[in-house]
Design a protein around this motif. Structure first.
Motif, short mmCIF file in Angstrom:
data_model
loop_
_atom_site.label_atom_id
_atom_site.label_comp_id
_atom_site.label_asym_id
_atom_site.label_seq_id
_atom_site.Cartn_x
_atom_site.Cartn_y
_atom_site.Cartn_z
N ASN A 106 11.96 50.80 46.22
CA ASN A 106 12.82 50.41 45.23
C ASN A 106 13.91 51.41 44.89
OD1 ASN A 106 13.93 48.48 43.51
ND2 ASN A 106 12.47 48.80 41.93
N THR A 110 11.83 51.25 38.21
CA THR A 110 10.38 50.48 37.87
C THR A 110 9.57 51.30 36.57
OG1 THR A 110 10.19 50.68 40.47
CG2 THR A 110 7.96 50.72 39.22
N LEU A 277 8.88 42.75 43.44
CA LEU A 277 10.04 43.11 44.33
C LEU A 277 10.80 42.15 45.01
CD1 LEU A 277 8.61 46.77 45.28
CD2 LEU A 277 10.22 46.21 43.24
N ILE A 297 15.65 46.67 48.80
CA ILE A 297 14.95 46.23 47.55
C ILE A 297 15.62 47.05 46.29
CG2 ILE A 297 12.75 46.33 46.08
CD1 ILE A 297 11.24 46.08 48.77
#
Length: 509
Positions: A106, A110, A277, A297
């Motif tokens: 990602n 997060t 995600l 992502i």
């Protein structure tokens, strides 16, 4: 240095070497010295510098002493006490480490809720920080925020931290999407015998990843022209193998089918996280996963990993061996049903509440109350199987439970080379365990446990089993160098003390 300290250090070194399964000659070779010198050190007849002690500790992956900070942690256990009250199960260690690795997929922020504050997580955070990932504990240290760099700097990786965790191998899946070539240190972790990474390589080669191993490093190169053209069939239904394949498939621009996949708890948590995600995963909870990957992502995500079924089993075993009534809250029942079915047949007296959802909204939880029970040895052997069978990591706890039962129990731990051997450490506490071969141990019960002082086994679950037996043994026991327990359990001694145990943490060097 006084002679008694030399003798004590020598005994610690000898115990650590024996638990590693090394001869004096093997340790001498690792240190570049002679067997006779090692023999003198272990007998306390050799002056030894702190530098040499540190080298020995590194060779044996055991903190004999620690330089620059507090020495190794030990536990003093006053046994024979009954537990009572209620205790909550913490979030899953294995899910948390998988999600830390998955955060590399990602580009956004997060946040992981109620992350297990354990040594395995700390080692991964040290590795992530060293390659440019920013992490910080938020909400009074309960949750973890992770912000990735534009590009990870693998040249700066903390090799020492990486070598102390096997979880580093799950960097391969995410990194193959970000870098054409990179190096990772060899994986470490528990000493459980030879564990080949070939199943990982077979899966990841389908995404163009080629690995060569030289001088303690994995050298990785990625051929972008190679993509999975047909379903990937895993050669073993392993948890980390499945997770690595999922991590590689998540950013593959297309559909990837993974067959013979593990459907265990940490794999399901990873799938739930990938869906947050934006990666669709069909077949969660089955052995065939279909991943609809996305090439990029970049999303801010907030996820709560579920509770740890192996910790729940640990607490259940603690209640059984100490003949206690204990309520264990937030038990992920889907991943403990086989264990409870076996224990019911053995005579376990227990109640369970209705199911309710975990914070991730998907995992099913119960509260479990265990009462003192007259247990009989099971008719069939205890052996692990991939989920939904009896969990591999829960097998060692049946050694302590079987020792409390009437009769003989055969435990067949076929997955690992060494773990059954470590279970025979219970004999030093009064157990009657007979090692039939490296994978099978025969347990005779019931047991009159007795106190002892001993070195912590170098494998996580057997180490906790020894601690539980010490809790059941009348008198005072000492378990030395419990780093391996801290790898997988958060404040275990303190939490057991909260329900009636008497465990003191101390350091003596």
């Amino acid at each position: 240095m006084a002679d008694d300290y030399l003798e004590r250090i020598g005994k610690l070194i000898r115990d650590a070497r024996q638990h590693r399964g090394w001869t004096q000659a093997q340790l001498a070779e690792a240190l570049g010295t002679s067997q006779s010198a090692v023999n003198r050190v272990e007998r306390g007849n050799q002056n030894i510098s702190l530098e040499m002690i540190a080298r020995i500790g590194e060779a044996l992956d055991s903190e004999i002493v620690s330089l620059g900070y507090a020495g190794p942690m030990h536990l003093r256990v006053v046994g024979g006490r009954r537990l009572s009250g209620a205790i909550d199960v913490k979030t899953s260690k294995n899910a948390c480490v998988a999600l830390l690795c998955a955060s590399l997929l990602n580009k956004g922020r997060t946040v992981l809720r109620r992350v297990a504050r354990i040594e395995e997580v700390y080692r991964l955070l040290e590795v992530l920080n060293s390659i440019g990932v920013r992490t910080r504990w938020i909400n009074s240290g309960v949750d973890l925020e992770i912000v990735p760099p534009a590009e990870p700097v693998l040249e700066a990786i903390d090799a020492d931290a990486a070598r102390r965790t096997r979880s580093i191998i799950m960097f391969l899946g995410p990194l193959l999407h970000r870098l054409d070539a990179f190096k990772l240190p060899y994986a470490g972790g528990c000493d459980l015998g030879t564990r080949t990474i070939e199943p990982h390589m077979i899966a990841l080669r389908r995404f163009g990843l080629d690995i060569t191993a030289t001088e303690g490093l994995y050298h990785a190169r990625v051929d972008r022209s190679v993509v999975p053209a047909r379903p990937i069939v895993l050669t073993e239904r392993g948890d980390t193998v499945t997770e690595n394949a999922l991590l590689a498939a998540a950013r593959h621009d297309g559909t990837t089918v993974i067959r013979n996949a593990s459907s265990n708890y940490m794999v399901q948590d990873l799938c739930f996280f990938l869906e947050e995600l934006g990666v669709r995963v069909d077949g969660i909870g089955t052995t065939t996963l279909t991943v609809h990957g996305v090439p990029t992502i970049d999303t801010d995500v907030d996820y709560s990993p579920s509770e740890d079924p192996v910790e729940a089993m640990s607490l259940l075993a603690a209640a059984v061996v100490t003949e206690s009534e204990l309520t264990i809250r937030r038990v992920p029942i889907e991943f403990l049903e086989i264990e409870l079915a076996v224990l019911e047949e053995m005579g376990l007296d227990h109640d369970r509440t209705a199911e309710y959802p975990a914070d991730n909204g998907r995992t099913r939880l119960i509260d479990l109350t265990v009462r003192p029970s007259k247990l009989e040895a099971p008719i069939d052997k205890i052996h692990p199987m991939p989920f939904p069978g009896l969990n591999i990591d829960n097998v060692p706890f049946f050694a302590a439970i079987a020792a409390a039962a009437q009769g003989q129990t055969l435990i067949h731990d076929w997955v690992y080379d060494n773990r059954a051997i470590y279970l025979t450490d219970l004999n030093r506490l009064g157990g009657r365990l007979q090692l039939l071969d490296p994978h099978r141990v025969l347990v005779e019960g019931p047991t009159r446990w007795r106190a002892a002082e001993m070195m912590c086994p170098p494998a996580l679950r057997p180490a906790v089993v020894v601690l539980l037996a010490m809790m059941a043994a009348e008198g005072t026991s000492v378990l030395r160098n419990v780093y391996v327990i801290n790898r997988g359990y958060e404040e275990l001694a303190e939490r057991l003390n909260s329900v009636g145990a008497q465990i003191e943490i101390f350091r003596d060097i």
